[in-house]
Design a protein around this motif. Structure first.
Motif, PDB file in Angstrom:
ATOM      1  N   LEU A 271       0.882  -1.159   0.000  1.00 19.57           N
ATOM      2  CA  LEU A 271       0.000   0.000   0.000  1.00 19.57           C
ATOM      3  C   LEU A 271       0.924   1.216   0.000  1.00 19.57           C
ATOM      4  CD1 LEU A 271      -2.543  -1.142   2.760  1.00 19.57           C
ATOM      5  CD2 LEU A 271      -2.316  -1.924   0.403  1.00 19.57           C
ATOM      6  N   VAL A 272       0.932   1.942  -1.119  1.00 21.70           N
ATOM      7  CA  VAL A 272       1.997   2.912  -1.381  1.00 21.70           C
ATOM      8  C   VAL A 272       1.421   4.309  -1.604  1.00 21.70           C
ATOM      9  CG1 VAL A 272       3.916   3.486  -2.927  1.00 21.70           C
ATOM     10  CG2 VAL A 272       3.420   1.095  -2.389  1.00 21.70           C
ATOM     11  N   SER A 273       2.023   5.282  -0.961  1.00 23.96           N
ATOM     12  CA  SER A 273       1.615   6.674  -1.147  1.00 23.96           C
ATOM     13  C   SER A 273       1.849   7.108  -2.588  1.00 23.96           C
ATOM     14  CB  SER A 273       2.417   7.582  -0.205  1.00 23.96           C
ATOM     15  OG  SER A 273       2.316   8.931  -0.591  1.00 23.96           O
ATOM     16  N   SER A 274       0.888   7.825  -3.148  1.00 22.23           N
ATOM     17  CA  SER A 274       0.995   8.298  -4.537  1.00 22.23           C
ATOM     18  C   SER A 274       2.112   9.319  -4.713  1.00 22.23           C
ATOM     19  CB  SER A 274      -0.327   8.932  -4.971  1.00 22.23           C
ATOM     20  OG  SER A 274      -0.619  10.079  -4.175  1.00 22.23           O
ATOM     21  N   TYR A 281       5.186   3.701 -11.239  1.00 19.35           N
ATOM     22  CA  TYR A 281       5.980   2.807 -12.088  1.00 19.35           C
ATOM     23  C   TYR A 281       5.804   1.361 -11.631  1.00 19.35           C
ATOM     24  CZ  TYR A 281       8.682   6.542 -14.439  1.00 19.35           C
ATOM     25  OH  TYR A 281       9.088   7.607 -15.200  1.00 19.35           O
ATOM     26  N   LEU A 282       6.016   1.118 -10.336  1.00 19.33           N
ATOM     27  CA  LEU A 282       5.990  -0.253  -9.824  1.00 19.33           C
ATOM     28  C   LEU A 282       4.586  -0.775  -9.571  1.00 19.33           C
ATOM     29  CD1 LEU A 282       8.898  -0.390  -7.190  1.00 19.33           C
ATOM     30  CD2 LEU A 282       8.956  -0.986  -9.607  1.00 19.33           C
ATOM     31  N   ILE A 283       3.691   0.098  -9.113  1.00 16.19           N
ATOM     32  CA  ILE A 283       2.371  -0.356  -8.678  1.00 16.19           C
ATOM     33  C   ILE A 283       1.311  -0.117  -9.752  1.00 16.19           C
ATOM     34  CG2 ILE A 283       0.552  -0.118  -6.941  1.00 16.19           C
ATOM     35  CD1 ILE A 283       3.095  -1.278  -5.788  1.00 16.19           C
ATOM     36  N   GLN A 284       0.638  -1.194 -10.139  1.00 18.22           N
ATOM     37  CA  GLN A 284      -0.586  -1.103 -10.942  1.00 18.22           C
ATOM     38  C   GLN A 284      -1.737  -1.229  -9.954  1.00 18.22           C
ATOM     39  OE1 GLN A 284       1.052  -4.358 -13.749  1.00 18.22           O
ATOM     40  NE2 GLN A 284      -0.534  -3.320 -14.949  1.00 18.22           N
ATOM     41  N   ASP A 285      -2.432  -0.147  -9.724  1.00 17.06           N
ATOM     42  CA  ASP A 285      -3.433  -0.094  -8.666  1.00 17.06           C
ATOM     43  C   ASP A 285      -4.481  -1.195  -8.821  1.00 17.06           C
ATOM     44  OD1 ASP A 285      -4.388   1.184  -6.331  1.00 17.06           O
ATOM     45  OD2 ASP A 285      -5.990   2.122  -7.484  1.00 17.06           O
ATOM     46  N   LYS A 286      -4.661  -1.943  -7.726  1.00 13.33           N
ATOM     47  CA  LYS A 286      -5.620  -3.048  -7.642  1.00 13.33           C
ATOM     48  C   LYS A 286      -5.216  -4.262  -8.476  1.00 13.33           C
ATOM     49  CE  LYS A 286      -9.567   0.090  -6.929  1.00 13.33           C
ATOM     50  NZ  LYS A 286      -8.854   1.351  -7.245  1.00 13.33           N
ATOM     51  N   VAL A 287      -4.014  -4.248  -9.045  1.00 18.88           N
ATOM     52  CA  VAL A 287      -3.505  -5.390  -9.816  1.00 18.88           C
ATOM     53  C   VAL A 287      -2.347  -6.059  -9.077  1.00 18.88           C
ATOM     54  CG1 VAL A 287      -2.422  -6.149 -11.976  1.00 18.88           C
ATOM     55  CG2 VAL A 287      -4.215  -4.393 -12.022  1.00 18.88           C
ATOM     56  N   ASN A 288      -1.345  -5.266  -8.672  1.00 13.98           N
ATOM     57  CA  ASN A 288      -0.217  -5.826  -7.911  1.00 13.98           C
ATOM     58  C   ASN A 288       0.038  -5.055  -6.619  1.00 13.98           C
ATOM     59  OD1 ASN A 288       0.942  -3.488  -8.851  1.00 13.98           O
ATOM     60  ND2 ASN A 288       2.693  -4.482  -9.835  1.00 13.98           N
ATOM     61  N   GLY A 289      -0.943  -4.257  -6.204  1.00 13.56           N
ATOM     62  CA  GLY A 289      -0.830  -3.456  -4.992  1.00 13.56           C
ATOM     63  C   GLY A 289      -1.863  -2.352  -5.018  1.00 13.56           C
ATOM     64  N   TYR A 290      -1.732  -1.413  -4.089  1.00 15.20           N
ATOM     65  CA  TYR A 290      -2.654  -0.281  -4.027  1.00 15.20           C
ATOM     66  C   TYR A 290      -1.879   1.027  -3.877  1.00 15.20           C
ATOM     67  CZ  TYR A 290      -6.628  -3.438  -3.248  1.00 15.20           C
ATOM     68  OH  TYR A 290      -7.597  -4.405  -3.380  1.00 15.20           O
TER      69      TYR A 290
END
Length: 358
Positions: A271-274, A281-290
């Motif tokens: 769960l990563v701050s925008s 780059y690393l996070i695809q929201d709701k696919v590999n994290g939030y």
């Protein structure tokens, strides 16, 4: 092909990328270290004696370093002595986080880039999703930016994750902009809503965190937090493997956030701050994290995942690092794109990941 990477000194976030280039038979690779790592960076001095590292701070090596740089086909300039690239005529990449991360030294950095950005053989390796829009605001590197980042040492062995209980991990230095108060606010929220959890915080406890602990020491939810001091990178990886959820709460002063690479490789649901550089780059929201934009959003995400399985997202996080966002892929793509630029071929060849046009 001869490639030279110039920076202050070699770090744990670049060593894997550099080792890959140094081990390729078709690449003559050097890393130029501009200053000797000291103080809290002294542990990095071990890298200074690698065969491919040239120590510009040693007077008797200066002439050799200039010769190596000027005879290179490709140079990456991250930081260091800008006189090293003054007479360089080849393919030049600048390697930068978002410039408005902090304002100290900003004008000097912009001045350097303004000089070189006008040349068609200069490009920007973005180690933050904010690098492109912020440099473009300054009319720099337009249509000449690539997605890049940092590539720390990560877990490379697949394993089965245990999600029998909600375990949450927060790691960071004792700095306001990393927002350690999130640990305490979330613990209060989860406890009040009768959600079972175990929180681990890895940090120091000398100033900000000490005050937070003192302020909340009599709260009933404090028993759900395990406070650990600084531990080795190997121990961090092991702790991540045992943890189901990882939270990175930093603001825009977090240029990249390499700890997210590490957590994803250990199948943590991140769960990563925008606001941090690696988020989009690393996070695809709701696919590999939030990705969350506010504390309210973060609470909503945590509430949601307690009532649903998130194993697929954890597996996707691991795959993102194992198959795309890692040093080997970045280095291989860097070589391929550089060859194409030098040959004046089409170099827009990757749709996503390192060296995709941004």
């Amino acid at each position: 092909m001869k490639i030279t990477f110039i920076s202050n000194y070699l770090t744990i976030h670049q060593i894997s990328f550099c080792n890959y280039l140094a081990n390729r038979d078709d690449i003559d690779f050097h890393f130029v270290s501009s200053v000797f790592p000291s103080g809290n960076k002294s542990s990095l001095s071990n890298y200074e004696h690698l065969d491919y590292v040239l120590r510009f701070y040693e007077p008797h090596l200066k002439e050799e370093v200039f010769n190596v740089v000027n005879s290179s086909d490709v140079v990456i300039f991250g930081s260091g002595d800008r006189s090293l690239i003054r007479n360089f005529k080849g393919l030049l990449y600048f390697y930068s986080e978002h410039p408005f991360k902090k304002y100290v030294g900003l004008l000097r950095k912009i001045h350097i880039y303004m000089i070189y950005s006008k040349f068609k053989n200069s490009y920007l390796l973005c180690s933050s999703w904010l690098s492109k829009p912020q440099y473009n605001q300054l009319h720099l590197f337009r249509k000449r930016t690539f997605k890049f980042g940092y590539f720390p040492l990560v877990n490379k062995i697949d394993f089965e994750k245990n999600n029998n209980e909600l375990t949450i991990l927060w790691i960071g230095r004792e700095l306001n902009w990393k927002h350690p108060e999130i640990v305490f606010k979330l613990s209060h929220y989860l406890y009040r809503n009768k959600i079972n959890f175990k929180f681990t915080m890895i940090s120091t406890y000398e100033s900000i965190n000490k005050k937070l602990i003192e302020k909340n020491k009599n709260k009933p939810w404090m028993k759900c937090i395990n406070f650990l001091g600084p531990i080795s990178n190997e121990e961090v990886i092991n702790k991540m493997k045992e943890t189901s959820v990882f939270i990175c709460s930093s603001d825009r002063q977090e240029g990249w956030g390499a700890v997210v690479n590490e957590a994803m490789s250990c199948k943590c649901l991140c769960l990563v701050s925008s606001k941090i550089g690696c988020s989009k780059y690393l996070i695809q929201d709701k696919v590999n994290g939030y990705i969350f934009k506010s504390f309210r959003q973060l609470k909503e995400i945590l509430t949601r995942i307690t009532n649903a399985s998130y194993k697929d997202l954890q597996d996707n996080a691991y795959s993102s690092i194992a198959n795309l966002w890692n040093a080997d892929v970045a280095a291989e793509r860097f070589v391929e794109v550089s060859k194409r630029i030098l040959k004046k071929d089409n170099f827009d060849i990757f749709e996503s990941g390192p060296m995709a046009k941004d």
